[in-house]
Scaffold this motif. Sequence first.
Motif, short mmCIF file in Angstrom:
data_model
loop_
_atom_site.label_atom_id
_atom_site.label_comp_id
_atom_site.label_asym_id
_atom_site.label_seq_id
_atom_site.Cartn_x
_atom_site.Cartn_y
_atom_site.Cartn_z
N LEU A 1 0.86 -1.17 0.00
CA LEU A 1 0.00 0.00 0.00
C LEU A 1 0.90 1.23 0.00
N GLU A 2 0.90 1.96 -1.10
CA GLU A 2 1.84 3.07 -1.26
C GLU A 2 1.34 4.33 -0.57
N ASP A 3 2.17 4.86 0.27
CA ASP A 3 1.88 6.09 1.00
C ASP A 3 2.31 7.28 0.13
N LEU A 4 1.50 7.60 -0.87
CA LEU A 4 1.91 8.58 -1.88
C LEU A 4 2.08 9.98 -1.31
N GLU A 5 1.37 10.30 -0.22
CA GLU A 5 1.48 11.63 0.38
C GLU A 5 2.47 11.65 1.54
N SER A 6 3.17 10.55 1.77
CA SER A 6 4.22 10.46 2.80
C SER A 6 3.72 10.85 4.19
N TYR B 1 3.57 8.62 6.50
CA TYR B 1 4.41 7.81 7.38
C TYR B 1 5.71 7.44 6.64
N PRO B 2 6.59 8.39 6.42
CA PRO B 2 7.77 8.14 5.59
C PRO B 2 8.74 7.11 6.17
N GLU B 3 8.67 6.88 7.48
CA GLU B 3 9.62 5.94 8.09
C GLU B 3 9.15 4.49 8.01
N PHE B 4 7.95 4.27 7.44
CA PHE B 4 7.39 2.92 7.39
C PHE B 4 7.04 2.53 5.96
N VAL B 5 6.94 1.22 5.74
CA VAL B 5 6.30 0.68 4.54
C VAL B 5 5.11 -0.14 5.01
N CYS B 6 4.06 -0.18 4.19
CA CYS B 6 2.82 -0.82 4.60
C CYS B 6 2.46 -1.92 3.60
N PHE B 7 2.10 -3.08 4.13
CA PHE B 7 1.67 -4.19 3.29
C PHE B 7 0.36 -4.75 3.81
N GLU B 8 -0.51 -5.10 2.86
CA GLU B 8 -1.78 -5.76 3.19
C GLU B 8 -1.66 -7.24 2.83
N TYR B 9 -2.15 -8.09 3.72
CA TYR B 9 -2.21 -9.53 3.49
C TYR B 9 -3.68 -9.92 3.56
N ASP B 10 -4.24 -10.39 2.46
CA ASP B 10 -5.61 -10.88 2.45
C ASP B 10 -5.60 -12.39 2.63
N LEU B 11 -6.00 -12.82 3.80
CA LEU B 11 -6.05 -14.25 4.13
C LEU B 11 -7.41 -14.78 3.70
N ARG B 12 -7.41 -15.74 2.79
CA ARG B 12 -8.67 -16.20 2.18
C ARG B 12 -8.98 -17.63 2.61
N PHE B 13 -10.27 -17.87 2.92
CA PHE B 13 -10.71 -19.16 3.44
C PHE B 13 -12.03 -19.55 2.79
N SER B 14 -12.22 -20.85 2.56
CA SER B 14 -13.55 -21.33 2.22
C SER B 14 -14.40 -21.43 3.48
N GLU B 15 -13.76 -21.74 4.60
CA GLU B 15 -14.40 -21.73 5.91
C GLU B 15 -13.41 -21.17 6.91
N LEU B 16 -13.85 -20.24 7.74
CA LEU B 16 -12.96 -19.68 8.76
C LEU B 16 -12.61 -20.73 9.80
N PRO B 17 -11.46 -20.60 10.45
CA PRO B 17 -11.11 -21.52 11.53
C PRO B 17 -12.22 -21.56 12.58
N ASP B 18 -12.41 -22.73 13.21
CA ASP B 18 -13.48 -22.87 14.20
C ASP B 18 -13.35 -21.85 15.33
N GLU B 19 -12.16 -21.71 15.87
CA GLU B 19 -11.91 -20.73 16.94
C GLU B 19 -11.32 -19.48 16.28
N VAL B 20 -12.19 -18.68 15.66
CA VAL B 20 -11.70 -17.60 14.82
C VAL B 20 -10.94 -16.55 15.63
N GLU B 21 -11.35 -16.26 16.85
CA GLU B 21 -10.64 -15.25 17.63
C GLU B 21 -9.23 -15.73 17.99
N ASP B 22 -9.09 -17.02 18.30
CA ASP B 22 -7.76 -17.56 18.58
C ASP B 22 -6.88 -17.47 17.34
N ALA B 23 -7.48 -17.75 16.17
CA ALA B 23 -6.71 -17.67 14.92
C ALA B 23 -6.29 -16.24 14.63
#
Length: 276
Positions: A160-165, A167-189
């Motif tokens: 995710l590009e911070d075009l307006e800077s 947070y210039p000291e950081f880089v940001c990445f998104e991870y989309d975790l995809r599931f057909s079924e969520l883990p049973d104990e979703v909060e623990d996961a």
Amino acid sequence: MTTRAFVSAFRDALTRLASPPADQMRYLTALGTADLLDELALEFDGYFVPLAGELRRRAPRCESLCRRLDGMLDSDTLGWRFDDLGSDEWSEIRSVAVEAVVAFDEAYGGARMDRFDDAVSWGSATRTLSLFTFWPRSAGGAVPAIRFAPQPDSVRTYELEDLESFYPEFVCFEYDLRFSELPDEVEDALGAYLSQAVGAGAVIAWFGYEGTFHFANILTRSGARDIYGVADASGAELRVNETRRSPAEWADVIESFAFRAFGARPGGGRYLKWGE
């Protein structure tokens, strides 16, 4: 626009009225409105008028506060330039808007568990958990590897590009975790995934609903409702079931994580509690 999307857009407009002056100016500047505040009022009015009847039935306190806001925004003495955001009138508008956001959340989100289920499915068979992470810029531009367990069906990654800077000291990445079924104990996961991201070197990581991420509104009180888990080196906190924590309590949690990670809002100013 669907009813749900329209109601969500109304909350966004209300949230912008509740935001600190620096956030409001950044938003309006990005829109290209120059040194004018009119868009804040026009957006609010454009959603509130059609929704007033529903709000009166479902969220009467929010509707009452919004009627008050409507009158305040129609004042002949209200200034409409960036410099006017520091006035007592605009300060009072923000204060009333904060109350209205809380009242809205209590009526629309605070008593329902299904918001999480709806938001991560988006009407499809696939469930997507969107994990947002900030890393030291010194880590480089490659997507950091995180070993997720329990293992999702697939993981999509984005820088995710911070075009307006903001947070210039950081880089940001998104991870989309995809599931057909969520883990049973979703909060623990979710807690495990957050800990795994921090363990891999992320300064801070959080789960947020898709479409709510914007660099001008990172981990703010007004955006807390759209976050359902956050972690840093101090540990992880979750709010999957919205009945377990009030909107105000959760906003306090998000604010504390933001202050530890960033110490100040982009462009200056501390992460203050509303009313301070």
